[in-house]
Design an enzyme around this catalytic site. Sequence first.
Site, PDB file in Angstrom:
ATOM      1  CE  LYS A 115      -2.076  -1.010   3.883  1.00 49.76           C
ATOM      2  NZ  LYS A 115      -1.447  -2.299   4.192  1.00 49.76           N
ATOM      3  NE  ARG A 145      -5.273   0.083   9.170  1.00 45.40           N
ATOM      4  CZ  ARG A 145      -3.994  -0.173   8.949  1.00 45.40           C
ATOM      5  NH1 ARG A 145      -3.464  -1.291   9.355  1.00 45.40           N
ATOM      6  NH2 ARG A 145      -3.251   0.690   8.328  1.00 45.40           N
ATOM      7  NE  ARG A 184       7.379  -2.201   6.520  1.00 46.06           N
ATOM      8  CZ  ARG A 184       6.062  -2.133   6.596  1.00 46.06           C
ATOM      9  NH1 ARG A 184       5.368  -1.586   5.621  1.00 46.06           N
ATOM     10  NH2 ARG A 184       5.443  -2.604   7.656  1.00 46.06           N
ATOM     11  NE  ARG A 194       5.626  -0.023  10.296  1.00 45.41           N
ATOM     12  CZ  ARG A 194       4.548  -0.073   9.517  1.00 45.41           C
ATOM     13  NH1 ARG A 194       4.563   0.527   8.345  1.00 45.41           N
ATOM     14  NH2 ARG A 194       3.471  -0.706   9.898  1.00 45.41           N
ATOM     15  NE  ARG A 231       1.658  -4.700  11.364  1.00 42.28           N
ATOM     16  CZ  ARG A 231       2.764  -4.630  10.617  1.00 42.28           C
ATOM     17  NH1 ARG A 231       3.883  -5.206  11.024  1.00 42.28           N
ATOM     18  NH2 ARG A 231       2.735  -3.973   9.485  1.00 42.28           N
TER      19      ARG A 231
HETATM   20  P1  AP5 Z   1       4.777  -1.467   2.047  1.00 44.70           P
HETATM   21  O1  AP5 Z   1       4.447  -0.688   0.820  1.00 44.70           O
HETATM   22  O2  AP5 Z   1       5.458  -0.768   3.165  1.00 44.70           O
HETATM   23  O3  AP5 Z   1       3.502  -2.296   2.578  1.00 44.70           O
HETATM   24  P2  AP5 Z   1       2.135  -1.784   3.237  1.00 44.70           P
HETATM   25  O4  AP5 Z   1       1.016  -2.459   2.531  1.00 44.70           O
HETATM   26  O5  AP5 Z   1       2.126  -0.302   3.310  1.00 44.70           O
HETATM   27  O6  AP5 Z   1       2.238  -2.460   4.656  1.00 44.70           O
HETATM   28  P3  AP5 Z   1       2.149  -1.823   6.120  1.00 44.70           P
HETATM   29  O7  AP5 Z   1       2.842  -2.824   7.026  1.00 44.70           O
HETATM   30  O8  AP5 Z   1       2.669  -0.432   6.143  1.00 44.70           O
HETATM   31  O9  AP5 Z   1       0.679  -1.848   6.434  1.00 44.70           O
HETATM   32  P4  AP5 Z   1       0.130  -1.709   7.863  1.00 44.70           P
HETATM   33  O10 AP5 Z   1      -1.298  -1.662   7.591  1.00 44.70           O
HETATM   34  O11 AP5 Z   1       0.572  -2.771   8.805  1.00 44.70           O
HETATM   35  O12 AP5 Z   1       0.820  -0.414   8.463  1.00 44.70           O
HETATM   36  P5  AP5 Z   1       0.339   1.076   8.627  1.00 44.70           P
HETATM   37  O13 AP5 Z   1       1.542   1.917   8.672  1.00 44.70           O
HETATM   38  O14 AP5 Z   1      -0.741   1.392   7.679  1.00 44.70           O
HETATM   39  O15 AP5 Z   1       5.694  -2.690   1.555  1.00 44.70           O
HETATM   40  C1  AP5 Z   1       6.231  -3.621   2.485  1.00 44.70           C
HETATM   41  C2  AP5 Z   1       7.641  -4.056   2.026  1.00 44.70           C
HETATM   42  O16 AP5 Z   1       7.520  -4.720   0.781  1.00 44.70           O
HETATM   43  C3  AP5 Z   1       8.612  -2.876   1.801  1.00 44.70           C
HETATM   44  O17 AP5 Z   1       9.904  -3.271   2.183  1.00 44.70           O
HETATM   45  C4  AP5 Z   1       8.568  -2.659   0.273  1.00 44.70           C
HETATM   46  O18 AP5 Z   1       9.770  -2.147  -0.215  1.00 44.70           O
HETATM   47  C5  AP5 Z   1       8.286  -4.070  -0.227  1.00 44.70           C
HETATM   48  N1  AP5 Z   1       7.484  -4.088  -1.439  1.00 44.70           N
HETATM   49  C6  AP5 Z   1       6.407  -3.303  -1.722  1.00 44.70           C
HETATM   50  N2  AP5 Z   1       5.913  -3.608  -2.942  1.00 44.70           N
HETATM   51  C7  AP5 Z   1       6.691  -4.612  -3.411  1.00 44.70           C
HETATM   52  C8  AP5 Z   1       6.685  -5.365  -4.625  1.00 44.70           C
HETATM   53  N3  AP5 Z   1       5.762  -5.147  -5.582  1.00 44.70           N
HETATM   54  N4  AP5 Z   1       7.618  -6.338  -4.773  1.00 44.70           N
HETATM   55  C9  AP5 Z   1       8.528  -6.566  -3.816  1.00 44.70           C
HETATM   56  N5  AP5 Z   1       8.615  -5.886  -2.655  1.00 44.70           N
HETATM   57  C10 AP5 Z   1       7.693  -4.925  -2.458  1.00 44.70           C
HETATM   58  O19 AP5 Z   1      -0.329   1.035  10.082  1.00 44.70           O
HETATM   59  C11 AP5 Z   1       0.486   0.796  11.219  1.00 44.70           C
HETATM   60  C12 AP5 Z   1      -0.355   0.752  12.466  1.00 44.70           C
HETATM   61  O20 AP5 Z   1      -1.026   2.019  12.644  1.00 44.70           O
HETATM   62  C13 AP5 Z   1      -1.480  -0.275  12.517  1.00 44.70           C
HETATM   63  O21 AP5 Z   1      -1.014  -1.558  12.891  1.00 44.70           O
HETATM   64  C14 AP5 Z   1      -2.374   0.348  13.582  1.00 44.70           C
HETATM   65  O22 AP5 Z   1      -1.847   0.197  14.865  1.00 44.70           O
HETATM   66  C15 AP5 Z   1      -2.306   1.822  13.231  1.00 44.70           C
HETATM   67  N6  AP5 Z   1      -3.328   2.246  12.274  1.00 44.70           N
HETATM   68  C16 AP5 Z   1      -3.101   2.799  11.051  1.00 44.70           C
HETATM   69  N7  AP5 Z   1      -4.257   3.057  10.427  1.00 44.70           N
HETATM   70  C17 AP5 Z   1      -5.236   2.644  11.267  1.00 44.70           C
HETATM   71  C18 AP5 Z   1      -6.645   2.626  11.169  1.00 44.70           C
HETATM   72  N8  AP5 Z   1      -7.275   3.085  10.078  1.00 44.70           N
HETATM   73  N9  AP5 Z   1      -7.356   2.147  12.213  1.00 44.70           N
HETATM   74  C19 AP5 Z   1      -6.740   1.674  13.314  1.00 44.70           C
HETATM   75  N10 AP5 Z   1      -5.404   1.663  13.474  1.00 44.70           N
HETATM   76  C20 AP5 Z   1      -4.652   2.136  12.451  1.00 44.70           C
HETATM   77 MG    MG Z   2       2.287   1.113   4.865  1.00 46.38          MG
END
Ligand code: AP5
Ligand code: MG
Length: 213
Positions: free
Chosen positions: A13, A89, A126, A158, A169
């Site tokens: 994402k 989410r 990552r 992270r 998660r």
């Molecule tokens: P990346 O693009 O970073 O993946 P992502 O889908 O963004 O995964 P996240 O772990 O960031 O999602 P998340 O939902 O856990 O975290 P968030 O920060 O939103 O890619 C991952 C890796 O793969 C990277 O190394 C990248 O380089 C690699 N990659 C990407 N594309 C690739 C490809 N095509 N091929 C190969 N490699 C690739 O949320 C964190 C926390 O915040 C949550 O756990 C929660 O506590 C809180 N939070 C956030 N939003 C909410 C909400 N709406 N409600 C409640 N709590 C929330």
């Molecule tokens: Mg992310």
Amino acid sequence: MRLVVLGKQGSGKGTQCVLLSRYFAVPHISTGDMLRAAVKASTPVGIKVRETLEGGGLISDDIVTDVVASRLSEDDVRSQGFILDGFPRTVAQAEMLEEMLRPMELDRAIELDVPTEQTVRRLAARRVCSDCGAIYSTHKPPKFNWTCDVCGGEVVQRKDDKEEFIRRRLGLYEKETLPVAQWYEARSYLLRVNGAGTPEAVLKRIQKALFRR
Ligand code: AP5
Ligand code: MG
């Protein structure tokens, strides 16, 4: 352009939202990045959410929705639209977003589809900039000594990317966020896109799906 990007943790994402935001010249709004910035700055919200965030739990709908509502009210978003990363989410958040946007509505919700074992491998590899949130991996590190190519900040793992939190998660995704994709599908907003392959290949698939409508 008003887009929501959904998908499991590690589905790409953040990576795709950066590319889409550049392509469409529309602000990228990541709730994860905003919450991590609040923790880093020890704001009242940051102090409240730190433990849950670092342990991979979900922050309460009220807190996250307030954070998003305040960002959606800013001028750049009002004039250009947005690409939402990590919100909604839960179905409750999707309903609140619908309310917030009225009388406008979303253009599309994109769901990145990647097998779980692949996302687990991506998350374990990552690394992110602790200042600007730029995303790297052990396979694609920054150019110089774990220093961010964008801002010079320190590139780290992270806290919630530790093995024990990754499974938690992903469990929450199945329980709370899959129903959001179904909610959008029932309202004909959902575009499901294969998220495997290089980031550039995935971006092309998203563009094709968006322009096909
Ligand atoms: P990346 O693009 O970073 O993946 P992502 O889908 O963004 O995964 P996240 O772990 O960031 O999602 P998340 O939902 O856990 O975290 P968030 O920060 O939103 O890619 C991952 C890796 O793969 C990277 O190394 C990248 O380089 C690699 N990659 C990407 N594309 C690739 C490809 N095509 N091929 C190969 N490699 C690739 O949320 C964190 C926390 O915040 C949550 O756990 C929660 O506590 C809180 N939070 C956030 N939003 C909410 C909400 N709406 N409600 C409640 N709590 C929330
Ligand atoms: Mg992310």
